[in-house]
Design an enzyme around this catalytic site. Structure first.
Site, PDB file in Angstrom:
ATOM      1  N   HIS A 105     -93.659  19.133  -3.302  1.00 19.16           N
ATOM      2  CA  HIS A 105     -92.546  19.972  -2.952  1.00 19.16           C
ATOM      3  C   HIS A 105     -91.513  19.233  -2.130  1.00 19.16           C
ATOM      4  CE1 HIS A 105     -90.592  23.984  -2.229  1.00 19.16           C
ATOM      5  NE2 HIS A 105     -90.181  23.417  -1.067  1.00 19.16           N
ATOM      6  N   MET A 112     -81.859  23.477  -1.015  1.00 16.03           N
ATOM      7  CA  MET A 112     -81.020  24.255   0.137  1.00 16.03           C
ATOM      8  C   MET A 112     -79.634  23.554   0.411  1.00 16.03           C
ATOM      9  SD  MET A 112     -84.437  24.721   2.187  1.00 16.03           S
ATOM     10  CE  MET A 112     -85.344  23.351   1.348  1.00 16.03           C
ATOM     11  N   ASP A 137     -87.998  19.106  -0.079  1.00 13.96           N
ATOM     12  CA  ASP A 137     -86.921  20.075   0.536  1.00 13.96           C
ATOM     13  C   ASP A 137     -85.786  19.436   0.659  1.00 13.96           C
ATOM     14  OD1 ASP A 137     -88.285  22.654   0.963  1.00 13.96           O
ATOM     15  OD2 ASP A 137     -89.731  21.597   2.290  1.00 13.96           O
ATOM     16  N   SER A 164     -95.142  20.039   1.053  1.00 14.17           N
ATOM     17  CA  SER A 164     -93.839  19.836   1.399  1.00 14.17           C
ATOM     18  C   SER A 164     -93.817  18.672   2.201  1.00 14.17           C
ATOM     19  CB  SER A 164     -93.261  21.000   2.366  1.00 14.17           C
ATOM     20  OG  SER A 164     -92.064  20.494   2.943  1.00 14.17           O
ATOM     21  N   ASP A 170     -93.434  30.026   0.281  1.00  8.58           N
ATOM     22  CA  ASP A 170     -92.879  28.658   0.895  1.00  8.58           C
ATOM     23  C   ASP A 170     -92.529  29.149   2.792  1.00  8.58           C
ATOM     24  OD1 ASP A 170     -91.867  26.432   1.987  1.00  8.58           O
ATOM     25  OD2 ASP A 170     -90.076  26.432   0.632  1.00  8.58           O
ATOM     26  N   HIS A 227     -86.807  21.735  -4.287  1.00 10.44           N
ATOM     27  CA  HIS A 227     -86.010  23.069  -3.596  1.00 10.44           C
ATOM     28  C   HIS A 227     -84.818  22.526  -2.923  1.00 10.44           C
ATOM     29  CE1 HIS A 227     -86.728  26.120  -0.239  1.00 10.44           C
ATOM     30  NE2 HIS A 227     -85.558  26.421  -1.039  1.00 10.44           N
ATOM     31  N   MET A 279     -81.817  19.524   1.900  1.00 12.14           N
ATOM     32  CA  MET A 279     -81.008  20.337   2.738  1.00 12.14           C
ATOM     33  C   MET A 279     -79.735  19.616   3.131  1.00 12.14           C
ATOM     34  SD  MET A 279     -84.070  21.734   5.611  1.00 12.14           S
ATOM     35  CE  MET A 279     -85.610  22.291   5.152  1.00 12.14           C
ATOM     36  N   MET A 331     -89.520  32.866   0.111  1.00 16.34           N
ATOM     37  CA  MET A 331     -89.440  32.180   1.215  1.00 16.34           C
ATOM     38  C   MET A 331     -90.126  33.153   2.418  1.00 16.34           C
ATOM     39  SD  MET A 331     -88.075  29.146   1.044  1.00 16.34           S
ATOM     40  CE  MET A 331     -87.905  28.983   2.611  1.00 16.34           C
TER      41      MET A 331
HETATM   42  C1  DX5 Z   1     -88.279  25.298   4.788  1.00 13.75           C
HETATM   43  C2  DX5 Z   1     -88.934  24.715   3.748  1.00 13.75           C
HETATM   44  C3  DX5 Z   1     -90.400  24.559   3.610  1.00 13.75           C
HETATM   45  C4  DX5 Z   1     -90.898  23.857   4.839  1.00 13.75           C
HETATM   46  C5  DX5 Z   1     -92.428  24.302   4.798  1.00 13.75           C
HETATM   47  O1  DX5 Z   1     -86.952  25.572   4.704  1.00 13.75           O
HETATM   48  O2  DX5 Z   1     -88.357  25.294   2.540  1.00 13.75           O
HETATM   49  O3  DX5 Z   1     -90.788  23.983   2.550  1.00 13.75           O
HETATM   50  O4  DX5 Z   1     -91.006  22.645   4.959  1.00 13.75           O
HETATM   51  O5  DX5 Z   1     -92.949  23.997   6.089  1.00 13.75           O
HETATM   52  P1  DX5 Z   1     -94.232  24.633   6.810  1.00 13.75           P
HETATM   53  O6  DX5 Z   1     -95.372  24.698   5.778  1.00 13.75           O
HETATM   54  O7  DX5 Z   1     -94.524  23.416   8.099  1.00 13.75           O
HETATM   55  O8  DX5 Z   1     -93.833  26.085   7.115  1.00 13.75           O
HETATM   56 ZN    ZN Z   2     -89.177  24.412   0.509  1.00 15.74          ZN
END
Ligand code: DX5
Ligand code: ZN
Length: 221
Positions: A34, A69, A36, A9, A176, A67, A38, A138
């Site tokens: 990956h 969100m 993320d 990620s 994840d 991903h 947001m 998740m």
């Molecule tokens: C959380 C994300 C994850 C996160 C994982 O909302 O979807 O992908 O960045 O990070 P670690 O591996 O540090 O938990």
């Molecule tokens: Zn993620």
């Protein structure tokens, strides 16, 4: 059995040198990148948008596992498709018609994924199993990297594994959140075929990435 896919990620990468870090992690053996995304609304954090995906896309050949969100999610599918996403994963809570959203993604030739939050039941996936190429369980509440793995989600991974096996289709089961060399074996034993990891990959400097990835697969470099 094929070795588990590792999806670093980039949330945990060095944002001042994002391109170099993505190239480094790809060279270190990442199977997927990956990303993320947001929005500060669906989850309490703001990260990056399609422009950044597009800018990074040219740097490596590795598939981009994006991903989302964000809510509503539908207005952004097109932009992320144009930006070069290979997998687009959405949450069922991110729009009124998740089946339509998954079909829109597939119609663009991109693999559709469905993400299940810790509080979202497997039942949300059941009617959609034929419409997804990836299920993302998740193991933390989405929003931040560096959180602790929630062990109760292992039962959900097992239940999703059974659903995927019964479907007879090739579907990636990705986990994840809080994945590290200590929690990865449990996720794999429960049926995961892909592991997302931020902090556990991007630590120790670039020279450590290959070893960090190998450790998640259960071995050393
Ligand atoms: C959380 C994300 C994850 C996160 C994982 O909302 O979807 O992908 O960045 O990070 P670690 O591996 O540090 O938990
Ligand atoms: Zn993620």
């Amino acid at each position: 059995m094929a070795s588990v896919k590792i999806a670093p990620s980039i949330l945990a990468a060095d944002f001042a040198r994002l391109g170099e870090d993505v190239a480094a992690v790809a060279a270190a053996g990442a199977d997927l990148i990956h990303v993320d995304v947001m929005d500060g609304h669906f989850v309490p954090n703001l990260t990056i948008g399609p422009m950044v995906v597009k800018a990074l896309r040219g740097i490596v050949e590795t598939p981009f596992d994006v991903h989302l969100m964000i809510a509503p999610v539908d207005p952004f599918i097109e932009e992320f498709a144009d930006a070069g996403a290979d997998i687009l994963t959405v949450h069922p809570e991110a729009g009124p018609h998740v089946h339509r959203t998954l079909q829109t993604i597939r119609a663009r030739g991109i693999k559709p994924g469905l993400a299940l939050n810790p509080g979202t039941p497997v039942a949300a996936l059941e009617p959609l199993i034929d419409d997804v190429d990836l299920v993302l369980v998740m193991s933390v509440n989405p929003g931040f990297g560096g959180q602790a793995f929630i062990p109760s989600q292992l039962r959900k991974i097992e239940a999703v594994r059974r659903l995927i096996d019964a479907s007879g289709r090739e579907i990636i089961l990705e986990v994840d959140g809080g994945v590290n060399p200590e929690t990865a074996p449990d996720a794999i034993a429960a049926g995961a075929t892909a592991l997302v990891a931020g902090s556990a990959v991007f630590r120790g400097g670039r020279d450590a990435y290959a070893g960090n990835i190998a450790a998640l697969r259960g071995g050393s470099v």
